[in-house]
Write a protein that holds these residues in place. Structure first.
Motif, short mmCIF file in Angstrom:
data_model
loop_
_atom_site.label_atom_id
_atom_site.label_comp_id
_atom_site.label_asym_id
_atom_site.label_seq_id
_atom_site.Cartn_x
_atom_site.Cartn_y
_atom_site.Cartn_z
N PHE A 234 -14.85 -73.41 -84.22
CA PHE A 234 -13.68 -72.73 -84.77
C PHE A 234 -12.81 -72.18 -83.65
CE2 PHE A 234 -16.79 -71.90 -88.28
CZ PHE A 234 -16.15 -72.64 -89.26
N LYS A 235 -13.47 -71.58 -82.65
CA LYS A 235 -12.74 -70.93 -81.57
C LYS A 235 -12.08 -71.93 -80.62
CE LYS A 235 -14.52 -67.00 -79.92
NZ LYS A 235 -15.53 -66.11 -79.30
N LEU A 236 -12.59 -73.15 -80.56
CA LEU A 236 -12.00 -74.17 -79.67
C LEU A 236 -10.81 -74.89 -80.31
CD1 LEU A 236 -15.17 -75.72 -78.02
CD2 LEU A 236 -13.48 -74.18 -76.98
N TYR A 237 -10.62 -74.73 -81.59
CA TYR A 237 -9.52 -75.40 -82.30
C TYR A 237 -8.15 -75.15 -81.64
CZ TYR A 237 -6.41 -76.75 -86.13
OH TYR A 237 -5.42 -77.33 -86.88
N PRO A 238 -7.75 -73.90 -81.34
CA PRO A 238 -6.44 -73.70 -80.70
C PRO A 238 -6.33 -74.39 -79.33
CG PRO A 238 -7.24 -71.63 -81.61
CD PRO A 238 -8.37 -72.61 -81.69
N SER B 108 -3.51 -81.40 -77.33
CA SER B 108 -2.77 -82.51 -77.94
C SER B 108 -1.27 -82.31 -77.79
CB SER B 108 -3.16 -82.72 -79.40
OG SER B 108 -3.05 -81.55 -80.13
N LEU B 109 -0.78 -81.08 -77.89
CA LEU B 109 0.64 -80.83 -77.66
C LEU B 109 1.02 -81.15 -76.21
CD1 LEU B 109 1.07 -77.55 -79.70
CD2 LEU B 109 2.22 -79.71 -80.15
N PHE C 145 1.79 -75.12 -72.36
CA PHE C 145 0.60 -75.58 -73.09
C PHE C 145 -0.65 -75.54 -72.20
CE2 PHE C 145 3.80 -77.99 -75.76
CZ PHE C 145 3.77 -77.08 -76.79
N LEU C 146 -0.49 -75.83 -70.92
CA LEU C 146 -1.63 -75.75 -70.00
C LEU C 146 -2.11 -74.30 -69.85
CD1 LEU C 146 -0.70 -78.24 -67.15
CD2 LEU C 146 -2.56 -78.45 -68.81
N GLY D 57 -5.50 -72.69 -71.37
CA GLY D 57 -6.49 -72.05 -70.49
C GLY D 57 -6.89 -70.68 -70.99
N ILE D 58 -5.91 -69.91 -71.42
CA ILE D 58 -6.21 -68.57 -71.96
C ILE D 58 -6.99 -68.71 -73.26
CG2 ILE D 58 -5.23 -66.43 -72.85
CD1 ILE D 58 -2.86 -66.92 -70.87
N SER D 59 -6.60 -69.67 -74.08
CA SER D 59 -7.30 -69.91 -75.33
C SER D 59 -8.76 -70.28 -75.08
CB SER D 59 -6.59 -71.02 -76.11
OG SER D 59 -7.22 -71.23 -77.34
N LEU D 60 -9.00 -71.12 -74.07
CA LEU D 60 -10.37 -71.49 -73.71
C LEU D 60 -11.15 -70.25 -73.26
CD1 LEU D 60 -12.59 -73.57 -73.16
CD2 LEU D 60 -11.57 -73.90 -70.89
#
Length: 184
Positions: free
Chosen positions: A67-71, A77-78, A123-124, A128-131
């Motif tokens: 769930f957390k990796l979805y963003p 992909s963007l 997006f990069l 990275g922050i999302s990861l």
């Protein structure tokens, strides 16, 4: 935009397996509803497919990490779509620009290339922050960044680019007017 909130609150009421099924059904519904617009939004299908993989992971492992990796996967992909469009024009941004200005000049195309690169960088960094939030943060902080802060940052980038675009257009228009007056 509501995905992180749906995950956060959904996990309080449903087991991960059931929540994954609900979210997969919603992703499928999104594809069905956007079927006629997929060529205008080339990122929707790859983002949905990658996101589905993350949800399928959570479905079978009953873990929160999918769930957390979805963003992150949506950002990937963007980035891929924007970077590919930069390397094989027209870029996504040029395509959007041509919806408003059919006869986009060379300066306009160059500008859209720069904006495409800017979005790739966004997006990069955002990915990275999302990861980081997915791997090292509590669910609340993950939700806050991925469901709110990242969208505020995206809105700031949209707004900033819009203001720069107005200034660039005015500058080019003024330059063309001066050039035309010199020729007359």
């Amino acid at each position: 935009m509501l995905y992180p909130f749906a995950v956060y609150y959904g996990l309080h009421y449903f087991p991960p397996k059931f929540l994954a099924l609900i979210l997969l059904a919603l992703l499928f519904l999104r594809i069905v509803l956007l079927k006629n617009n997929l060529t205008k939004m080339p990122w929707v299908l790859p983002a949905t497919l990658l996101g589905s993989l993350a949800l399928i992971f959570s479905l079978f492992t009953e873990s929160v990490i999918g769930f957390k990796l979805y963003p992150l996967l949506v950002n990937c992909s963007l980035f891929t779509v924007f970077a590919f469009s930069y390397l094989k024009p027209p870029s996504v941004i040029e395509t959007f620009a041509r919806l408003q200005e059919k006869n986009l000049n060379k300066q306009g195309v160059k500008y859209t290339e720069k904006v495409t690169l800017l979005w790739c960088v966004f997006f990069l960094v955002n990915g990275g922050i999302s990861l980081y939030t997915a791997l090292y943060s509590e669910l609340e902080y993950w939700m806050l960044y991925n469901g709110f802060i990242s969208y505020v940052l995206m809105g700031c980038l949209f707004a900033g680019e819009f203001l720069v675009r107005l200034k660039v257009k005015k500058h080019h228009k003024d330059s063309e007017t001066q050039e035309q007056q010199l020729n007359d």
